[in-house]
Design an enzyme around this catalytic site. Structure first.
Site, PDB file in Angstrom:
ATOM      1  N   ASP A 160      -7.974 -49.984  11.411  1.00 35.35           N
ATOM      2  CA  ASP A 160      -8.748 -50.609  12.482  1.00 35.35           C
ATOM      3  C   ASP A 160      -9.118 -52.057  12.131  1.00 35.35           C
ATOM      4  O   ASP A 160      -8.781 -52.563  11.059  1.00 35.35           O
ATOM      5  CB  ASP A 160     -10.003 -49.745  12.730  1.00 35.35           C
ATOM      6  CG  ASP A 160     -10.433 -49.733  14.187  1.00 35.35           C
ATOM      7  OD1 ASP A 160     -10.059 -50.657  14.926  1.00 35.35           O
ATOM      8  OD2 ASP A 160     -11.160 -48.795  14.572  1.00 35.35           O
ATOM      9  N   GLU A 193      -5.534 -53.141  16.152  1.00 37.90           N
ATOM     10  CA  GLU A 193      -6.360 -54.350  16.308  1.00 37.90           C
ATOM     11  C   GLU A 193      -6.477 -54.734  17.776  1.00 37.90           C
ATOM     12  O   GLU A 193      -6.817 -55.871  18.088  1.00 37.90           O
ATOM     13  CB  GLU A 193      -5.936 -55.481  15.371  1.00 37.90           C
ATOM     14  CG  GLU A 193      -4.536 -55.991  15.487  1.00 37.90           C
ATOM     15  CD  GLU A 193      -4.311 -56.772  16.751  1.00 37.90           C
ATOM     16  OE1 GLU A 193      -3.803 -56.135  17.703  1.00 37.90           O
ATOM     17  OE2 GLU A 193      -4.618 -57.972  16.800  1.00 37.90           O
ATOM     18  N   TRP A 194      -6.226 -53.750  18.645  1.00 37.50           N
ATOM     19  CA  TRP A 194      -6.531 -53.829  20.086  1.00 37.50           C
ATOM     20  C   TRP A 194      -5.719 -54.894  20.834  1.00 37.50           C
ATOM     21  O   TRP A 194      -6.084 -55.321  21.916  1.00 37.50           O
ATOM     22  CB  TRP A 194      -8.035 -54.061  20.313  1.00 37.50           C
ATOM     23  CG  TRP A 194      -8.902 -53.319  19.353  1.00 37.50           C
ATOM     24  CD1 TRP A 194      -8.886 -51.975  19.138  1.00 37.50           C
ATOM     25  CD2 TRP A 194      -9.886 -53.859  18.457  1.00 37.50           C
ATOM     26  NE1 TRP A 194      -9.798 -51.635  18.162  1.00 37.50           N
ATOM     27  CE2 TRP A 194     -10.427 -52.781  17.739  1.00 37.50           C
ATOM     28  CE3 TRP A 194     -10.355 -55.138  18.211  1.00 37.50           C
ATOM     29  CZ2 TRP A 194     -11.421 -52.957  16.765  1.00 37.50           C
ATOM     30  CZ3 TRP A 194     -11.348 -55.305  17.249  1.00 37.50           C
ATOM     31  CH2 TRP A 194     -11.863 -54.226  16.547  1.00 37.50           C
ATOM     32  N   GLY A 195      -4.644 -55.375  20.195  1.00 33.30           N
ATOM     33  CA  GLY A 195      -3.805 -56.349  20.879  1.00 33.30           C
ATOM     34  C   GLY A 195      -4.291 -57.778  20.776  1.00 33.30           C
ATOM     35  O   GLY A 195      -3.678 -58.693  21.330  1.00 33.30           O
ATOM     36  N   ASP A 215     -10.395 -49.902  23.673  1.00 31.43           N
ATOM     37  CA  ASP A 215     -10.485 -48.434  23.666  1.00 31.43           C
ATOM     38  C   ASP A 215     -10.457 -47.827  25.067  1.00 31.43           C
ATOM     39  O   ASP A 215     -11.067 -48.338  25.998  1.00 31.43           O
ATOM     40  CB  ASP A 215     -11.792 -47.996  22.999  1.00 31.43           C
ATOM     41  CG  ASP A 215     -11.768 -48.242  21.506  1.00 31.43           C
ATOM     42  OD1 ASP A 215     -10.816 -48.866  21.018  1.00 31.43           O
ATOM     43  OD2 ASP A 215     -12.717 -47.797  20.840  1.00 31.43           O
TER      44      ASP A 215
END
Ligand code: GLA
Length: 413
Positions: A160, A193-195, A215
């Site tokens: 993460d 890393e959520w893009g 998320d």
């Protein structure tokens, strides 16, 4: 005594993995990530969506037993991933340990238990000082953590991006990839890393999948912005459709070995209607997404199990060609997605986004003009509804009534 020998071994391994040695091994060279672990998108269960950090050994073993007895493992859901919150403290040498109260038998014993059932163990860490739920992150301990995971028998790492401050993501993820390689046990590397830094542009040599969005939450349409009592904007998760809007355009970056990850499934987590659960699952299968269940498997409803165990849809997700679907029509009412398949067929998914049932009509010969599937088109098809397996031969058009927020997937051959 045993653990003393182990720590000596780790210390020796750390020496071998020193920067000088690493240079000779060209850690950034293509191929340094473990190959052959992600020919198709990963499938399994993850603790986060339903349980957050409330996890422990008993719960996880119950989930594992249930995954076997419900046939989920046989259906392909082979990873059982502990997300945030399994962590205990680092010891005086910096090695991470499991929370002794949540996991009294230890992580190695849990891995052995899962392996004996044909399940692989996934674990979670973070490239920063802390995980998102504030447990110890891996920053500065990457090799130590990778060796510990390998020692425990871990098969999968989700990594993460909280508390990373100004760390460079390319360097941070390559560092952990190299550590996983050096630790000597094939471990699937799931980047999270959520893009933010567009990993799809640079991470094919680094990870096996990368999150493309923030998320997911339990919602189909956009989830309304949340505010605290002072009226300040709060972090708000994304619904299914906003995630599709972000993930679908990235189709060209995904393929065998490296997948776009639009986050874990919310199927069976309440709030979504049965139709929405079906549509969510169908869209994830069309987008060649990781299929990571996020519900309470022990107490799940039969109707949700039926969705998640649909062999025909799973086969679309796991198709060997690995081509993520393209959305070829987008109107206020319908979205139409197509995906070419390894056996020369086309998967066609139609989603009704409106609030009531709608009749959908489509001339299949129009697919000839779609670049994405042009080489797979025919003048007439055997059309199979993948929800129920019913086939109709010799068709060249579709006419179907689709319920609100439901999606039908057909295979055209
Ligand atoms: C981040 C990730 C989630 C989950 C939590 C755990 O928000 O994106 O998927 O792992 O952290 O704290």
């Amino acid at each position: 005594m045993k653990s003393h020998i182990f720590l000596t071994f780790i210390a020796a391994a750390l020496l071998l993995a020193s920067p000088a040695g690493a240079q000779e091994r060209k850690p950034d060279a293509p191929g340094a990530k473990w190959e052959g672990l992600a020919d198709t998108p990963q499938m399994g269960w993850s603790s986060w969506n339903k349980f957050q950090t409330n996890i422990n050994e008993t719960l996880i073993k119950d989930i594992a037993d249930r995954m076997v007895s419900l046939g989920l493992v046989d259906a392909g859901y082979v990873y059982l991933n502990l997300d945030d919150g399994w962590h205990g403290e680092r010891d005086e040498r910096g090695f991470i340990h499991e929370d002794p109260e949540k996991f009294p038998s230890g992580m190695k014993a849990l891995a052995d238990y899962l392996h004996s059932k044909g399940i692989k163990l996934g674990i979670y860490s973070d490239a920063g000082t802390n995980t998102c739920a504030c447990y110890a992150g891996s920053l500065g301990h990457e090799y130590q953590d990778a060796f510990m995971y390998a020692y425990w028998g871990v098969d999968y790492l989700k990594y993460d991006w909280c508390y990373t401050n100004d760390i460079n993501p390319k360097g941070a993820y390559a560092l952990m990839r190299n550590a996983l390689r050096a630790a000597g046990r094939p471990i699937f590397f799931s980047m999270c890393e959520w893009g933010s830094s567009k990993p799809w542009e640079w991470a094919a040599e680094v990870g096996h999948s990368w999150r493309t969005t923030g998320d997911i939450g339990v919602g189909f349409l956009p989830i309304p912005q949340r505010y605290d009592e002072n009226g300040n904007k709060m972090w708000t998760p994304l619904g299914v459709m906003p995630i599709v809007d972000l993930n679908e355009p990235l189709r060209k970056y995904a393929g065998p070995g490296h997948w776009n990850d639009p986050d874990m499934l919310e199927v069976g987590n309440g709030k979504l209607t049965l139709a929405e659960n079906r549509a969510h699952f169908a869209l994830w299968c069309m987008m060649a997404s990781p299929l990571l269940l996020g519900n309470d498997v022990v107490n799940m409803k039969k109707e949700h199990l039926e969705i998640l165990e649909n062999k025909r849809l799973i086969a679309v997700d796991q198709d060997a060609l690995g081509k993520q679907a393209k959305r070829i029509r987008k109107s206020r009412i319908f979205d139409v997605l197509v995906r070419p398949l390894a056996d020369g067929a086309i998967a066609l998914c139609v989603l009704n986004k409106s609030r009531r049932s709608q009749k959908f009509e489509f001339d299949l010969t129009a697919l000839k003009n779609e670049e994405y599937v042009k080489d797979y088109t025919k003048t007439s098809y055997v059309m199979e509804n993948l929800w129920d397996g019913r086939k109709v031969a010799d068709v060249n058009s579709v006419s179907a009534t689709i319920a609100s927020h439901d999606a039908i997937v057909w295979k055209l051959k």
